[in-house]
Design an enzyme around this catalytic site. Structure first.
Site, PDB file in Angstrom:
ATOM      1  N   ALA A  45     -93.476  -7.285  66.896  1.00 48.69           N
ATOM      2  CA  ALA A  45     -93.780  -6.181  67.813  1.00 48.69           C
ATOM      3  C   ALA A  45     -93.817  -4.834  67.105  1.00 48.69           C
ATOM      4  O   ALA A  45     -93.584  -3.792  67.723  1.00 48.69           O
ATOM      5  CB  ALA A  45     -92.771  -6.145  68.969  1.00 48.69           C
ATOM      6  N   PHE A  49     -97.072 -12.686  59.731  1.00 45.23           N
ATOM      7  CA  PHE A  49     -98.083 -12.314  60.726  1.00 45.23           C
ATOM      8  C   PHE A  49     -97.810 -12.881  62.115  1.00 45.23           C
ATOM      9  O   PHE A  49     -98.718 -13.026  62.920  1.00 45.23           O
ATOM     10  CB  PHE A  49     -99.487 -12.736  60.256  1.00 45.23           C
ATOM     11  CG  PHE A  49     -99.823 -12.333  58.856  1.00 45.23           C
ATOM     12  CD1 PHE A  49     -99.854 -10.994  58.497  1.00 45.23           C
ATOM     13  CD2 PHE A  49    -100.095 -13.281  57.883  1.00 45.23           C
ATOM     14  CE1 PHE A  49    -100.148 -10.612  57.200  1.00 45.23           C
ATOM     15  CE2 PHE A  49    -100.392 -12.899  56.585  1.00 45.23           C
ATOM     16  CZ  PHE A  49    -100.425 -11.565  56.241  1.00 45.23           C
ATOM     17  N   GLU A  94     -92.497 -16.605  63.553  1.00 46.35           N
ATOM     18  CA  GLU A  94     -91.571 -16.126  64.576  1.00 46.35           C
ATOM     19  C   GLU A  94     -90.921 -17.294  65.307  1.00 46.35           C
ATOM     20  O   GLU A  94     -89.714 -17.349  65.462  1.00 46.35           O
ATOM     21  CB  GLU A  94     -92.276 -15.203  65.564  1.00 46.35           C
ATOM     22  CG  GLU A  94     -91.332 -14.611  66.598  1.00 46.35           C
ATOM     23  CD  GLU A  94     -91.985 -13.558  67.483  1.00 46.35           C
ATOM     24  OE1 GLU A  94     -91.419 -13.257  68.549  1.00 46.35           O
ATOM     25  OE2 GLU A  94     -93.049 -13.022  67.112  1.00 46.35           O
ATOM     26  N   THR A 144     -91.494  -6.209  75.122  1.00 45.71           N
ATOM     27  CA  THR A 144     -91.416  -6.144  76.581  1.00 45.71           C
ATOM     28  C   THR A 144     -90.263  -6.991  77.117  1.00 45.71           C
ATOM     29  O   THR A 144     -89.911  -6.884  78.290  1.00 45.71           O
ATOM     30  CB  THR A 144     -92.742  -6.594  77.215  1.00 45.71           C
ATOM     31  OG1 THR A 144     -93.143  -7.841  76.636  1.00 45.71           O
ATOM     32  CG2 THR A 144     -93.823  -5.559  76.954  1.00 45.71           C
ATOM     33  N   GLN A 186     -89.303 -15.333  60.586  1.00 50.28           N
ATOM     34  CA  GLN A 186     -89.276 -13.939  61.035  1.00 50.28           C
ATOM     35  C   GLN A 186     -88.144 -13.686  62.022  1.00 50.28           C
ATOM     36  O   GLN A 186     -87.827 -12.531  62.299  1.00 50.28           O
ATOM     37  CB  GLN A 186     -90.601 -13.580  61.710  1.00 50.28           C
ATOM     38  CG  GLN A 186     -91.797 -13.552  60.782  1.00 50.28           C
ATOM     39  CD  GLN A 186     -93.085 -13.296  61.524  1.00 50.28           C
ATOM     40  OE1 GLN A 186     -94.010 -14.089  61.442  1.00 50.28           O
ATOM     41  NE2 GLN A 186     -93.184 -12.197  62.249  1.00 50.28           N
ATOM     42  N   GLU A 231     -98.710  -3.659  63.620  1.00 51.59           N
ATOM     43  CA  GLU A 231     -99.768  -4.246  64.439  1.00 51.59           C
ATOM     44  C   GLU A 231    -100.896  -3.290  64.823  1.00 51.59           C
ATOM     45  O   GLU A 231    -102.060  -3.708  64.908  1.00 51.59           O
ATOM     46  CB  GLU A 231     -99.151  -4.833  65.715  1.00 51.59           C
ATOM     47  CG  GLU A 231     -98.237  -6.004  65.453  1.00 51.59           C
ATOM     48  CD  GLU A 231     -97.482  -6.439  66.694  1.00 51.59           C
ATOM     49  OE1 GLU A 231     -97.502  -7.642  67.001  1.00 51.59           O
ATOM     50  OE2 GLU A 231     -96.869  -5.577  67.360  1.00 51.59           O
ATOM     51  N   ARG A 263     -98.919  -9.110  77.165  1.00 51.40           N
ATOM     52  CA  ARG A 263     -99.298  -7.982  76.309  1.00 51.40           C
ATOM     53  C   ARG A 263    -100.809  -7.782  76.279  1.00 51.40           C
ATOM     54  O   ARG A 263    -101.291  -6.662  76.094  1.00 51.40           O
ATOM     55  CB  ARG A 263     -98.750  -8.160  74.892  1.00 51.40           C
ATOM     56  CG  ARG A 263     -98.847  -6.892  74.052  1.00 51.40           C
ATOM     57  CD  ARG A 263     -98.058  -6.993  72.772  1.00 51.40           C
ATOM     58  NE  ARG A 263     -96.636  -6.797  72.956  1.00 51.40           N
ATOM     59  CZ  ARG A 263     -95.988  -5.684  72.613  1.00 51.40           C
ATOM     60  NH1 ARG A 263     -96.661  -4.655  72.108  1.00 51.40           N
ATOM     61  NH2 ARG A 263     -94.696  -5.586  72.778  1.00 51.40           N
ATOM     62  N   ARG A 284     -99.982 -11.237  64.781  1.00 48.63           N
ATOM     63  CA  ARG A 284    -100.038  -9.790  64.643  1.00 48.63           C
ATOM     64  C   ARG A 284    -100.866  -9.134  65.751  1.00 48.63           C
ATOM     65  O   ARG A 284    -102.071  -9.331  65.851  1.00 48.63           O
ATOM     66  CB  ARG A 284    -100.633  -9.460  63.272  1.00 48.63           C
ATOM     67  CG  ARG A 284    -100.509  -8.022  62.838  1.00 48.63           C
ATOM     68  CD  ARG A 284    -101.051  -7.878  61.435  1.00 48.63           C
ATOM     69  NE  ARG A 284    -100.801  -6.556  60.875  1.00 48.63           N
ATOM     70  CZ  ARG A 284    -101.139  -6.209  59.636  1.00 48.63           C
ATOM     71  NH1 ARG A 284    -101.740  -7.089  58.837  1.00 48.63           N
ATOM     72  NH2 ARG A 284    -100.886  -4.999  59.187  1.00 48.63           N
TER      73      ARG A 284
END
Length: 786
Positions: free
Chosen positions: A531, A244, A248, A462, A213, A733, A326, A358
């Site tokens: 995100a 998902f 990443e 963020t 990702q 998400e 988060r 996710r």
């Protein structure tokens, strides 16, 4: 060329924005012709890799005899940490705590400690089992439940958000409830596991086809491990079979190992994990222990909340810090908390390092918010929906005082009141609640429950520098368009949406726009597709690139035909120039002959956002996405088994770029969120071994587990408060936490056995076993209450 005549009816291009267009690869998915990395033709002489895994969770390696591995049939070489030519680290946080291969110390059961390269995949995997590894084993730390925030090790610096005077608010509140909730993790269970194919080139060059990702991050970390500059490494990915969040950062290790082996042996190398290996060796959604202390008045209005969100980080930092952040950003969900203090604890454990999933911690924060709503509702004897509505953000109320988040950002676009009101009516919440009460009164063993829960989800990374994107658009001399951007396609329709944006900008049919594989050789320095920002960022970047070319075409046409710029207009598949219309392809051909540049690199960065983590303040999100779900369940009180009778969803995606794709995302997000909160259970034993590492023991939702009645609608009146790509909103998400409606419907059904007098405090995942245990506990509490 034709003379311009007024259109008597509105003309539209085929496949522009705000239209239902089938996923560009849908027919290939169904037919089995979609090419994933493992389907790609392998270069001549391709070798295959297999991993050797640690058999203990915490130990020092005292001896590692690999002679039998090297002598096994087909084996070409065996890699250990000593064979990493650059830095033996793939930590996305830069903390140097995540080795490519374990070096002398193992930190979780299933950690890769060597890599076998052989002629076939089967030979590599069989040979890996022949290793003789000796350990000085130590007792692992596995569960976070008994850990202490003050004394136990954390993997990164925790965060605290604070607004107001929480201690005074709690001390003076008329009512007060404390509690703790256990919240489980989740495996990504993508259809395509972790895989990479590395093809060496001349000098330092290498191309890695990686199911990632984050191509840019994978590029940098592969270069880091090889000890070369990033410009020597190209990462390419056309599509993933699901991600998902699990690809990443977790894709980096597989890519790095394939690349190291390929450069060492000067041959292509492929590494693909099977399902069991993948589940054991890769990170998951963080499980949490949530402590809460909430003060409220007799009506149920929340006055103050103190939260601690402790999470199982695993053996390294990975993304645990941002995930915890988060969670705090969403500990309010859709509710205004007048006084609030919330903190994270990022506990180190001898388990696989947990990672993005996710929602990225947001759903876990919302679980905490909805638990305190339940606690307050039961304490004051009201329907939880009444308490939800009483505590909603209200930007227009009380002189704007009820619109400030725990991180001091104003909620200026709040539409949750209208969404909930419309869903409450369309789902007939009040009528069905009466029917359920009557049903439960006359049903001895089967009890029903209903819940309507909201979602407010912040959209942006963020990490400020991640909020940027690039794109590359070419128009060829025949008028066909080539589009490339930094986002990755994992089934969510991102490439299609960006292609729709380009088609809309040029006013050409979608089939004229070619979707191409994501590659770091075309668009550099991109953020991961995460995100929920893929369409927001990459759509804007592609629009910017297309607009640059469009301006050049307008300038060319104005000069060539001697007409003012304001008399040039792009119409469907043609351009009006003064009083004549020129086919798009023809104008492009003329521009090419006229030596007009028909290629552009686009760029976009999200405006307004800023975040100061040290102060716990900032404008962390560009905007919020909203939604609500109403679910009804039936529970067998003798077994704890249940079914979802009906779910109604109303979700806000602004002015949808592609409504049918967005509805699919909402349906999938809801089901995935429901699976996390009900059936998907990760079980580690006291030695740190994952016991649920295959479909036989880890239960994702089946098609038969979906709601019997499933109604999903988009708000037809909403558009993004801020300027976004065609005023659409993110959809990746935000739908996942809609599954909370099922968890709370189960809680409602369970509560009926105690006449709704006791808060069930149902932990997640609410498996049938956990539901049954909660039912029995409530019956016992009810019987013991005078």
């Amino acid at each position: 060329m034709t003379k311009h005549t007024p259109n008597l009816k509105a003309e539209k291009i085929s496949g522009g924005v705000h239209t239902d267009v089938r996923h560009d690869s849908a027919h290939k998915h169904v037919a089995g012709t979609a090419i994933y990395i493992d389907d790609m033709p392998e270069p001549a002489g391709t070798l295959h890799a297999g991993l050797g895994f640690s058999s203990v969770a915490k130990a020092t390696i005292t001896a590692m005899d690999l002679d039998a591995v090297r002598a096994a049939p087909g084996v070409v070489c065996v890699l250990t940490a000593a064979d990493v030519p650059g830095v033996n680290d793939i930590s996305p946080s830069g903390m140097q705590d995540d080795p490519v291969l374990a070096d002398g110390v193992v930190s979780f059961h299933g950690q890769p400690i060597f890599c076998v390269i052989a002629q076939t995949r089967d030979q590599a995997r069989r040979a890996a089992r022949l290793a003789k590894v000796s350990y000085d084993e130590q007792a692992p730390v596995v569960d976070i439940w008994p850990l202490d925030i003050a004394t136990d090790k954390q993997v990164a610096t925790p965060l605290t958000l604070k607004r107001g005077d929480v201690a005074t608010a709690l001390a003076t509140a008329p009512r007060r409830v404390k509690g703790r909730m256990r919240l489980g993790g989740q495996d990504h269970f993508y259809l395509e596991g972790q895989v990479a194919l590395a093809v060496p080139g001349e000098d330092d060059d290498i191309i890695v086809y990686s199911s990632t990702q984050g191509p840019t991050e994978t590029q940098h970390l592969v270069a880091h491990a090889l000890g070369v500059a990033s410009n020597a490494v190209t990462i390419e990915i056309r599509r993933m079979g699901g991600g998902f969040g699990g690809k990443e950062t977790q894709a980096n290790q597989v890519a790095a190992l394939a690349a190291i082996a390929a450069k060492k042996l000067h041959r292509a190398v492929k590494l693909r994990l099977d399902r069991d290996e993948d589940m054991v060796a890769t990170g998951k959604r963080h499980d949490f222990a949530i402590d809460y202390d909430v003060g409220f008045d007799a009506e149920g209005r929340i006055l103050g909340v103190d939260y601690t969100f402790a999470l199982r980080a695993g053996f390294s930092a990975d993304l645990s810090g941002p995930v915890g952040d988060r969670a705090l950003f969403h500990c309010d969900n859709a509710y205004f908390l007048p006084h609030v203090e919330a903190r994270t604890a990022l506990f180190h454990t001898n388990t696989v390092s947990n990672t993005a999933f996710r929602g990225f911690g947001g759903p876990q924060g919302m679980v905490g918010a909805e638990r305190i709503i339940d606690e307050v509702a039961f304490a004051v004897g009201k329907d939880p929906l009444e308490i939800r509505k009483l505590n909603f953000y209200d930007p227009m109320g009380e002189a704007g005082e009820r619109n400030l988040t725990p991180y001091h950002q104003k909620v200026e676009d709040c539409i949750i009141q209208r969404i909930v009101a419309e869903l409450e009516t369309s789902a007939d919440y009040a009528g069905r609640r009466r029917e359920i009460a009557a049903f439960n009164a006359n049903s001895k063993y089967v009890k029903r429950g209903i819940a309507l829960t909201p979602v407010k989800f912040g959209i942006s990374f963020t990490k400020t520098e991640s909020n940027q994107a690039g794109a590359l658009v070419h128009i060829y001399a025949d008028g066909s368009v080539h589009m490339n951007h930094g986002g990755t396609e994992m089934g969510q329709g991102l490439h299609l949406k960006v292609a729709q944006v380009v088609a809309e900008e040029f006013q050409i049919d979608l089939d004229r726009v070619k979707i191409t594989a994501t590659t770091t050789a075309k668009v550099p320095n991109t953020a991961p597709t995460a995100a929920s920002s893929g369409a927001d960022l990459n759509g804007m970047a592609a629009q910017n690139a297309a607009h640059q070319i469009k301006v050049r075409l307008i300038d060319f046409a104005a000069e060539r035909y001697g007409v003012p710029h304001d008399q040039i207009e792009f119409l469907p598949n043609r351009v009006r120039v003064g009083n004549q219309e020129i086919p798009f392809n023809e104008l492009v051909r003329q521009a090419f002959v006229g030596r007009v540049q028909l290629s552009a690199a686009g760029f976009y960065k999200t405006p307004k956002i800023h975040w100061d983590r040290s102060k716990g303040r900032g404008h962390a999100f560009y905007y919020f996405a909203y939604g609500a779900a109403c679910s009804e369940v039936s529970v067998d009180t003798l077994t704890g088994e249940y079914v979802i009778e009906r779910t109604d969803i109303l979700h806000d995606v602004g002015r949808s770029l592609n409504p049918v794709i967005d509805i699919g995302q909402i349906e999938g997000g809801f089901v995935q969120g429901t699976g996390w909160l009900t059936t998907e259970e990760l079980v580690f034993d006291d030695k740190g071994r994952l016991r649920t590492h295959a479909p036989s023991t880890y239960k994702i939702p089946l098609a038969s587990d979906r709601p019997k009645i499933f109604n999903v609608a988009l708000t037809d009146w909403s558009q993004a408060y801020e300027p976004t790509i065609h005023r659409s909103k993110a959809v990746g998400e935000p739908p996942l936490p809609l599954g909370l409606s099922v968890l709370h419907a189960l809680s409602d059904a369970i509560a009926s056995v105690a006449d709704h007098k006791i808060c069930p405090q149902l932990d997640a995942p609410a498996t049938p076993e956990r539901v049954l245990m909660t039912l029995e506990r409530l019956k016992g509490q009810a019987a013991a209450t005078p």
